[in-house]
Design an enzyme around this catalytic site. Structure first.
Site, PDB file in Angstrom:
ATOM      1  N   GLY A  91       0.788  -1.219   0.000  1.00 29.24           N
ATOM      2  CA  GLY A  91       0.000   0.000   0.000  1.00 29.24           C
ATOM      3  C   GLY A  91       0.822   1.270   0.000  1.00 29.24           C
ATOM      4  CB  THR A  93       3.326   5.698  -3.170  1.00 24.25           C
ATOM      5  OG1 THR A  93       3.631   6.681  -2.170  1.00 24.25           O
ATOM      6  CG2 THR A  93       1.813   5.517  -3.238  1.00 24.25           C
ATOM      7  CB  VAL A  94       7.964   6.546  -1.603  1.00 26.78           C
ATOM      8  CG1 VAL A  94       7.528   7.278  -2.843  1.00 26.78           C
ATOM      9  CG2 VAL A  94       7.370   7.177  -0.359  1.00 26.78           C
ATOM     10  CG  HIS A  98      10.364   7.180   8.895  1.00 26.94           C
ATOM     11  ND1 HIS A  98      10.049   6.530   7.708  1.00 26.94           N
ATOM     12  CD2 HIS A  98       9.367   6.880   9.763  1.00 26.94           C
ATOM     13  CE1 HIS A  98       8.912   5.879   7.852  1.00 26.94           C
ATOM     14  NE2 HIS A  98       8.476   6.062   9.095  1.00 26.94           N
ATOM     15  CG  HIS A 100       8.809   5.491  14.358  1.00 26.99           C
ATOM     16  ND1 HIS A 100       7.596   6.101  14.147  1.00 26.99           N
ATOM     17  CD2 HIS A 100       9.070   4.777  13.227  1.00 26.99           C
ATOM     18  CE1 HIS A 100       7.133   5.759  12.954  1.00 26.99           C
ATOM     19  NE2 HIS A 100       8.015   4.961  12.374  1.00 26.99           N
TER      20      HIS A 100
END
Length: 803
Positions: A91, A93-94, A98, A100
């Site tokens: 689901g 797109t990229v 990152h 958290h």
């Protein structure tokens, strides 16, 4: 060669970045697991952690450390979950890595082991993590403050920008218990709605009056309505907190009204729930009901007699929760007695001088009870509001109204008016409209706007209040406040310390590393932009940090030059592991009330501020003052010093660390300190002698200590003042005012009287007295002109004609 794609997170405006460096930046997660949940991402699009360069990895974890420290300071996080996302899931797109940073709190989740989360793209092209909503519920029983603590935490939670409260009655004790929580939520931008009822007249007038005060302060942030029940019973008790953007919500529904008993002392059952949709819908129905009317002064006036009759009636009995009565302390009683004596001999106006921390506003509030209509005048909105709050504590059911640019209640029992608005609308008030007029911060009263107000009104009594009667321009304050030749009552800073009402202080003058000589000086102030640029350097911030660590005690209030400077200093101290925040009037400010409470509780080390704590605002428990800005007037300097002089614990000694620069304006500070133990403003020569010897004539326990090289700096400043700077200053004053400055003004601007005489060669720029003109002299707290110098009192210091 293809350039690397930029991070999709760059769609987040820079104003929302919480930390950054050359290769990465940090933002708050739009769908946080816990309050403060943050994301740290590289500037370029990186598919996985292992695709990031070593430099990027180091940059990311440098920000992880900064974010962790920030969350410890700002949200009192107890622990952290730190982890990174790498690669794309179904689901997405990229793919973009990152990290958290998830703060953890006691009891934040039912099962502290955590669970599986996944990443979804948001409409704004952010990559954000979302946690599923749960329908968990927790029962809060009464008698142990659990509900009160829970509500305070929810009011402060930045996830919730909407707060809806509906209760069957409101008591003053409950409103006061949540006063700081309401203020914290309003300052962070939350919108609060309170719905209660007049059912059986149980809701207290004083509680509604307090809520009305707050709603007038910020009508877009707090709205209050009253359900006019008639014969309909009204018993809902619900507290709902929700986010208008992301659907985060939490509600409390049960048996607790907005009272001390309901929130903390009584036996109550309240259920904490996550599913609040029905609560919100039912609240909206009641809020929009035709029987729900806005709380106004007119409605409250009509409710007062009904409430009083209900209290006296035996038809319905309710336990009245009485707050501790506010009574005047010793010095306030002495001031009140002095005012009574003055009025008994026919005096209609007078000045009361009380040092910051001794409660001069409460003196006015207590004294005002002798009069029907009262006008309280001040020049800043925040002073008006805090003064109104002080009056509210003394006169809880009184009709108190503001008269300023936003609110105009000219018919209130007590009107709190801003000088700026009142002077423009004086024709709306008859000269005898008020029996009692209070002019706060009376050291401003020589200004033309104050003079117009004082000349217009003819009250039975006019009271001037100030903590600092000295004025830079030497105007005779007492002449504005009746025929008395001295204040009706005075307990200055030195008196307060000697009587152990205020704490002693240890003052340390530190040589500032900033070169102030190239910073433009206009109209008695440094150019703001140039000053900010000069002080916002790592070198100076490191210097401040070293001095703070060497001198500070537990709770520090630091005064900065500008909002930008305060934010800069807070970031610098946080990066060094210090628990710090910046508090000011702009959107980047930390919540003011919450920050002061956290400082008091020991959860913060430093609060950096600009001017919001100069006048009229209480900052309890401060034991260290850090002065990182110039002070262009003795008034501001003493007000800032006074913020820490409240004796809130035995043996307290305030420590003051003051940065002194190479400009003549800094000479004002030692002169002001020397004047505390004198009957007049000391000369430049006497001040220099005190700096060299360390003898300032202060009470036991006080000390003034300057770094050795600062003594040489002050000597140079005196020499400069005797030559070119005096001429430059004279020309500035001439250009600004259109007239030559007087010897009085030059003396207060830290120039040597001998230099004034010698500077007669400067085109006659300084007005000096001679045998044909009145002689200038300086008295206790004032300067006056006397023909020929006749009648000079023993407490007055005379300057010779040649001065």
């Amino acid at each position: 060669m293809n350039r690397p794609a930029p991070s999709p997170f760059l769609a987040v405006p820079h104003s929302e970045w919480i930390e950054s460096n050359d290769l990465a930046f940090a933002i708050y997660d739009r769908y946080p697991v816990t309050p403060g949940h943050s994301l740290v991402v590289p500037h370029r699009q990186v598919a996985t952690w292992w695709d990031a360069t070593r430099e990027e990895q180091r940059a990311i974890f440098e920000l992880v450390d900064l974010v962790r420290t920030r969350l410890q300071v700002e949200r009192a996080a107890k622990a952290f979950n730190v982890g990174f996302n790498a690669g794309a899931l179904a689901g997405q797109t990229v793919a973009h890595t990152h990290v958290h940073v998830i703060p953890r709190y006691e009891g934040d989740v039912p099962d502290p082991r955590g669970g599986i989360r996944w990443v979804v793209p948001s409409k704004a092209n952010y990559l954000v993590a979302r946690s599923p909503h749960t329908a968990n519920s927790v029962l809060l029983s009464g008698g142990d403050d659990r509900l009160l603590r829970k509500l305070r935490g929810l009011f402060a939670d930045r996830r919730f920008d909407r707060v809806d409260l509906v209760v069957s009655f409101v008591m003053r004790s409950g409103v006061e218990a949540l006063a700081d929580a309401f203020e914290s939520a309003r300052q962070r931008g939350a919108r609060i709605r309170v719905l209660t009822t007049d059912y059986l007249g149980v809701t207290e007038v004083a509680a509604l009056a307090r809520l009305l005060d707050w709603s007038e302060d910020a009508p877009d942030r707090l709205a209050v309505r009253v359900f006019q029940s008639g014969a309909t019973s009204f018993h809902p008790k619900s507290y709902v907190f929700w986010g208008s953007q992301d659907g985060e919500a939490q509600g409390i529904v049960g048996s607790s009204n907005l009272s001390r008993s309901g929130l903390s002392a009584g036996i109550e059952w309240n259920l904490v729930v996550d599913a609040v949709d029905d609560l919100v819908r039912q609240f909206e129905t009641l809020w929009s009901d035709a029987r729900s009317v806005p709380l106004t002064h007119a409605w409250l006036d009509g409710y007062r007699p009904r409430s009083r009759a209900a209290i006296e009636s035996r038809e319905f009995m309710v336990v009245r929760e009485t707050l501790e009565e506010v009574v005047p302390h010793l010095v306030q009683r002495e001031a009140l007695e002095a005012l009574e004596r003055a009025r008994s001999r026919g005096t209609r106006a007078g000045l009361v001088v009380m040092a910051t921390g001794l409660g001069k506003t409460f003196v006015a509030a207590f004294d005002s009870r002798h009069f029907q209509r009262v006008l309280f005048v001040a020049h800043r909105a925040e002073i008006l509001r805090q003064s109104r709050d002080s009056f509210r504590r003394v006169r809880p059911e009184a009709d108190l109204g503001l008269f300023n640019a936003e609110e105009r209640m000219p018919t209130a029992e007590v009107v709190f008016a801003s000088v700026q608005t009142l002077v423009r609308r004086l024709d709306e008030f008859a000269p005898d409209a008020f029996d009692y007029v209070v002019v706060d911060e009376f050291h401003h009263a020589a200004a033309a706007s104050y003079r117009r107000i004082i000349d217009h009104f003819q009250p039975r009594f006019l009271l001037g209040l100030t903590a600092t009667p000295e004025r830079m321009d030497g105007q005779a304050l007492l002449a504005l406040c009746g025929d008395e030749d001295a204040p009706l009552f005075e307990c200055n800073l030195v008196d307060g310390i000697r009587r152990e009402l205020l704490c002693p202080f240890e003052y340390f003058g530190v040589h500032d590393s900033v070169d102030f000589s190239p910073i433009p000086w206009r109209n008695g102030k440094f150019d703001s932009d140039a000053l900010t640029k000069a002080v916002e350097t790592r070198e100076r911030a490191d210097h401040a940090l070293r001095e703070w660590r060497a001198r500070a005690q537990k709770r520090t209030l630091a005064f900065c030059c500008t909002v930008s400077h305060a934010d800069f200093m807070a970031r610098h101290f946080i990066s060094a592991g210090v628990r710090a925040v910046a508090v000011h009037s702009e959107t980047t400010s930390a919540p003011r009330a919450e920050s002061i409470e956290r400082l008091k509780a020991g959860e913060l080390d430093v609060v950096f501020s600009v001017d919001v704590f100069n006048e009229g605002l209480d900052v309890p428990s401060v034991d260290t003052i850090l002065m990182l800005r110039p002070s262009e007037s003795p008034v501001v300097f003493l007000q800032q010093l006074g913020r820490g002089l409240r004796r809130d614990q035995p043996g307290k000694v305030l420590r003051v660390v003051d940065f002194i620069g190479n400009h003549r304006s800094f000479f004002l500070k030692p002169r002001t300190l020397l004047s505390l133990g004198a009957t007049s403003m000391p000369s430049v020569a006497a001040t220099l002698k005190a700096i060299e010897s360390g003898e300032f004539g202060l009470p036991p326990g006080c000390s003034v200590d300057y770094e050795l090289d600062l003594v040489d700096v002050f000597r140079r400043l005196v020499r400069m003042g005797a030559h070119d700077e005096l001429e430059e200053w004279c020309r500035e004053q001439l250009a600004e005012t259109g007239s030559r400055p007087s010897a009085d003004q030059a003396f207060h601007a830290n120039f040597d009287p001998g230099a004034m005489r010698r500077k007669q060669s400067a085109g006659g720029l300084v007005r000096l007295p001679n045998a044909d003109r009145p002689t200038w002299r300086w008295g206790r707290g004032r300067s006056v002109l006397e023909p020929g110098g006749v009648g000079c009192a023993s407490s007055v210091r005379r300057f010779p004609q040649s001065a």
